[in-house]
Motif scaffolding. Structure first.
Motif, PDB file in Angstrom:
ATOM      1  N   ALA A   1      36.914  30.909  37.049  1.00  0.00           N
ATOM      2  CA  ALA A   1      37.441  32.199  37.507  1.00  0.00           C
ATOM      3  C   ALA A   1      37.511  32.255  39.036  1.00  0.00           C
ATOM      4  O   ALA A   1      37.255  33.299  39.648  1.00  0.00           O
ATOM      5  CB  ALA A   1      36.594  33.348  36.968  1.00  0.00           C
ATOM      6  N   GLY A   2      37.857  31.149  39.665  1.00  0.00           N
ATOM      7  CA  GLY A   2      37.980  31.105  41.113  1.00  0.00           C
ATOM      8  C   GLY A   2      36.681  30.884  41.852  1.00  0.00           C
ATOM      9  O   GLY A   2      36.691  30.641  43.064  1.00  0.00           O
ATOM     10  N   ALA A   3      35.544  30.981  41.155  1.00  0.00           N
ATOM     11  CA  ALA A   3      34.247  30.761  41.784  1.00  0.00           C
ATOM     12  C   ALA A   3      33.858  29.298  41.678  1.00  0.00           C
ATOM     13  O   ALA A   3      34.144  28.648  40.671  1.00  0.00           O
ATOM     14  CB  ALA A   3      33.184  31.644  41.129  1.00  0.00           C
TER      15      ALA A   3
ATOM     16  N   LEU B   1      32.260  34.471  43.488  1.00  0.00           N
ATOM     17  CA  LEU B   1      32.385  35.137  42.189  1.00  0.00           C
ATOM     18  C   LEU B   1      33.041  36.503  42.359  1.00  0.00           C
ATOM     19  O   LEU B   1      32.640  37.308  43.194  1.00  0.00           O
ATOM     20  CB  LEU B   1      31.008  35.305  41.553  1.00  0.00           C
ATOM     21  N   GLY B   2      34.079  36.768  41.549  1.00  0.00           N
ATOM     22  CA  GLY B   2      34.759  38.050  41.552  1.00  0.00           C
ATOM     23  C   GLY B   2      35.690  38.274  42.721  1.00  0.00           C
ATOM     24  O   GLY B   2      36.304  39.341  42.819  1.00  0.00           O
ATOM     25  N   LEU B   3      35.820  37.303  43.592  1.00  0.00           N
ATOM     26  CA  LEU B   3      36.653  37.477  44.782  1.00  0.00           C
ATOM     27  C   LEU B   3      38.083  37.012  44.535  1.00  0.00           C
ATOM     28  O   LEU B   3      39.042  37.664  44.946  1.00  0.00           O
ATOM     29  CB  LEU B   3      36.042  36.707  45.950  1.00  0.00           C
ATOM     30  N   PHE B   4      38.238  35.895  43.853  1.00  0.00           N
ATOM     31  CA  PHE B   4      39.567  35.337  43.595  1.00  0.00           C
ATOM     32  C   PHE B   4      40.122  35.808  42.259  1.00  0.00           C
ATOM     33  O   PHE B   4      41.326  35.923  42.088  1.00  0.00           O
ATOM     34  CB  PHE B   4      39.494  33.807  43.627  1.00  0.00           C
TER      35      PHE B   4
ATOM     36  N   PRO C   1      35.864  37.780  36.674  1.00  0.00           N
ATOM     37  CA  PRO C   1      35.473  36.975  35.517  1.00  0.00           C
ATOM     38  C   PRO C   1      35.420  37.798  34.237  1.00  0.00           C
ATOM     39  O   PRO C   1      34.986  38.954  34.234  1.00  0.00           O
ATOM     40  CB  PRO C   1      34.083  36.469  35.904  1.00  0.00           C
ATOM     41  N   ILE C   2      35.857  37.207  33.137  1.00  0.00           N
ATOM     42  CA  ILE C   2      35.725  37.841  31.835  1.00  0.00           C
ATOM     43  C   ILE C   2      34.376  37.421  31.242  1.00  0.00           C
ATOM     44  O   ILE C   2      33.712  36.530  31.770  1.00  0.00           O
ATOM     45  CB  ILE C   2      36.893  37.438  30.909  1.00  0.00           C
ATOM     46  N   PRO C   3      33.922  38.069  30.152  1.00  0.00           N
ATOM     47  CA  PRO C   3      32.617  37.706  29.582  1.00  0.00           C
ATOM     48  C   PRO C   3      32.451  36.217  29.295  1.00  0.00           C
ATOM     49  O   PRO C   3      31.379  35.649  29.531  1.00  0.00           O
ATOM     50  CB  PRO C   3      32.567  38.545  28.306  1.00  0.00           C
ATOM     51  N   GLY C   4      33.501  35.576  28.837  1.00  0.00           N
ATOM     52  CA  GLY C   4      33.407  34.142  28.560  1.00  0.00           C
ATOM     53  C   GLY C   4      33.161  33.327  29.816  1.00  0.00           C
ATOM     54  O   GLY C   4      32.477  32.293  29.772  1.00  0.00           O
ATOM     55  N   ASP C   5      33.734  33.780  30.934  1.00  0.00           N
ATOM     56  CA  ASP C   5      33.493  33.088  32.204  1.00  0.00           C
ATOM     57  C   ASP C   5      32.024  33.190  32.604  1.00  0.00           C
ATOM     58  O   ASP C   5      31.413  32.205  33.039  1.00  0.00           O
ATOM     59  CB  ASP C   5      34.355  33.692  33.312  1.00  0.00           C
ATOM     60  N   MET C   6      31.463  34.389  32.448  1.00  0.00           N
ATOM     61  CA  MET C   6      30.051  34.583  32.796  1.00  0.00           C
ATOM     62  C   MET C   6      29.158  33.738  31.892  1.00  0.00           C
ATOM     63  O   MET C   6      28.179  33.141  32.349  1.00  0.00           O
ATOM     64  CB  MET C   6      29.689  36.059  32.701  1.00  0.00           C
ATOM     65  N   ASP C   7      29.502  33.675  30.617  1.00  0.00           N
ATOM     66  CA  ASP C   7      28.729  32.839  29.685  1.00  0.00           C
ATOM     67  C   ASP C   7      28.764  31.384  30.115  1.00  0.00           C
ATOM     68  O   ASP C   7      27.735  30.683  30.094  1.00  0.00           O
ATOM     69  CB  ASP C   7      29.298  32.964  28.270  1.00  0.00           C
TER      70      ASP C   7
END
Length: 279
Positions: A45-47, A64-67, A70-76
């Motif tokens: 997610a760009g991170a 994280l979250g800048l580009f 993130p969706i839940p799957g990205d965080m997982d």
């Protein structure tokens, strides 16, 4: 700060990516030096998420979250990346990241554990000449054969910081082996007393690794290192210089004296082990 330099999302993306790429080069150097270390990085997610061992300050995410939010799957995926390696889960988050990220971090059980100031300086119009008055000092880029000297000198400058002192020699040996970076060494009458490093991405020069052996402080070494890095960055076509510091620290005061200004304050978030287990 330059009147035409604004702290906005575009600037944050440039600064955060410059630091992320620099740290990616660091873990790549670790992987070359210690192939069985497991060091590596990935983008989600760009991170940039990177692993350099459980205690390394590089083991975290950048951007994280800048580009992209993130969706839940990205965080997982990010959390699993660190947990599978037995490392804590840390995210360094810019205040210019997507506003929806904060409630997500809260809902997943994260807690804020650290603040850092990202400082920036426009290089345009800056004099690239030297004004250092201590003529007994000289600065140059360390050669490949001087990497151990650079690492030992750099780590000596951190010896009074007990919480990280035992890590520094190892970290500095990796730092000086990075690709696409420059490691500066200052000598006083021929003896090494101070170090600093510089890395460049997207015409942003990241200043880091500033260290002076305690008994040789206040001799002008860091002033000379600042001038040398500015000159190097200008010659390389850089537009901006950046540095990351602890808020209110001597490092921030030194950066401000040299013309840096705070662009924004980041928050480092940690996922406690209990929260990870509960989820």
């Amino acid at each position: 700060m330059d009147s035409n330099l604004f702290t906005d999302h575009s600037l944050a993306c440039r600064l955060e990516r410059a630091e992320a790429v620099t740290n990616a080069r660091f873990v790549e150097a670790r992987a070359r030096l210690v192939p069985d270390s497991g060091a590596g990085w990935m983008e989600v997610a760009g991170a940039y998420a990177m692993y350099d061992g459980p205690r390394s300050p590089c083991t975290q995410t950048f951007g994280l979250g800048l580009f992209r939010m993130p969706i839940p799957g990205d965080m997982d995926e990010l959390e699993s990346y660190f947990r599978q390696r037995g490392a804590p889960v840390f995210h360094e988050v810019s205040p210019l990241a997507h506003k929806a990220l904060l409630p997500v971090l809260n809902q997943r059980g994260y807690k804020p554990v650290e603040l850092s100031n990202v400082m920036v300086m426009a290089l345009a119009g800056r004099d690239s000449g030297s004004s250092t008055v201590n003529q007994n000092l000289s600065a140059r880029i360390a050669s490949a054969s001087e990497r151990e000297t650079w690492a030992r000198t750099a780590s000596e400058g951190w010896r009074e910081f007990g919480e990280v002192a035992d890590l520094m020699l190892d970290l500095m040996r990796v730092s000086v082996a990075r690709e696409e970076g420059a490691s500066f060494l200052v000598e006083l009458d021929g003896a090494p007393i101070a170090t600093a490093s510089l890395a460049i991405h997207d015409r942003v020069a990241l200043f880091a690794g500033a260290s002076t052996v305690p008994q040789w402080r206040r001799q002008g070494a860091q002033q000379l290192l600042f001038e040398s890095r500015c000159r190097f960055a200008l010659n390389a076509g850089c537009e901006l210089a950046m540095v990351c510091v602890e808020p209110g620290s001597s490092s921030q005061r030194n950066a401000e004296r040299h013309g840096f200004r705070v662009a924004y304050t980041r928050t480092k978030w940690e996922l406690p082990t209990t929260a990870a287990v509960a989820r």
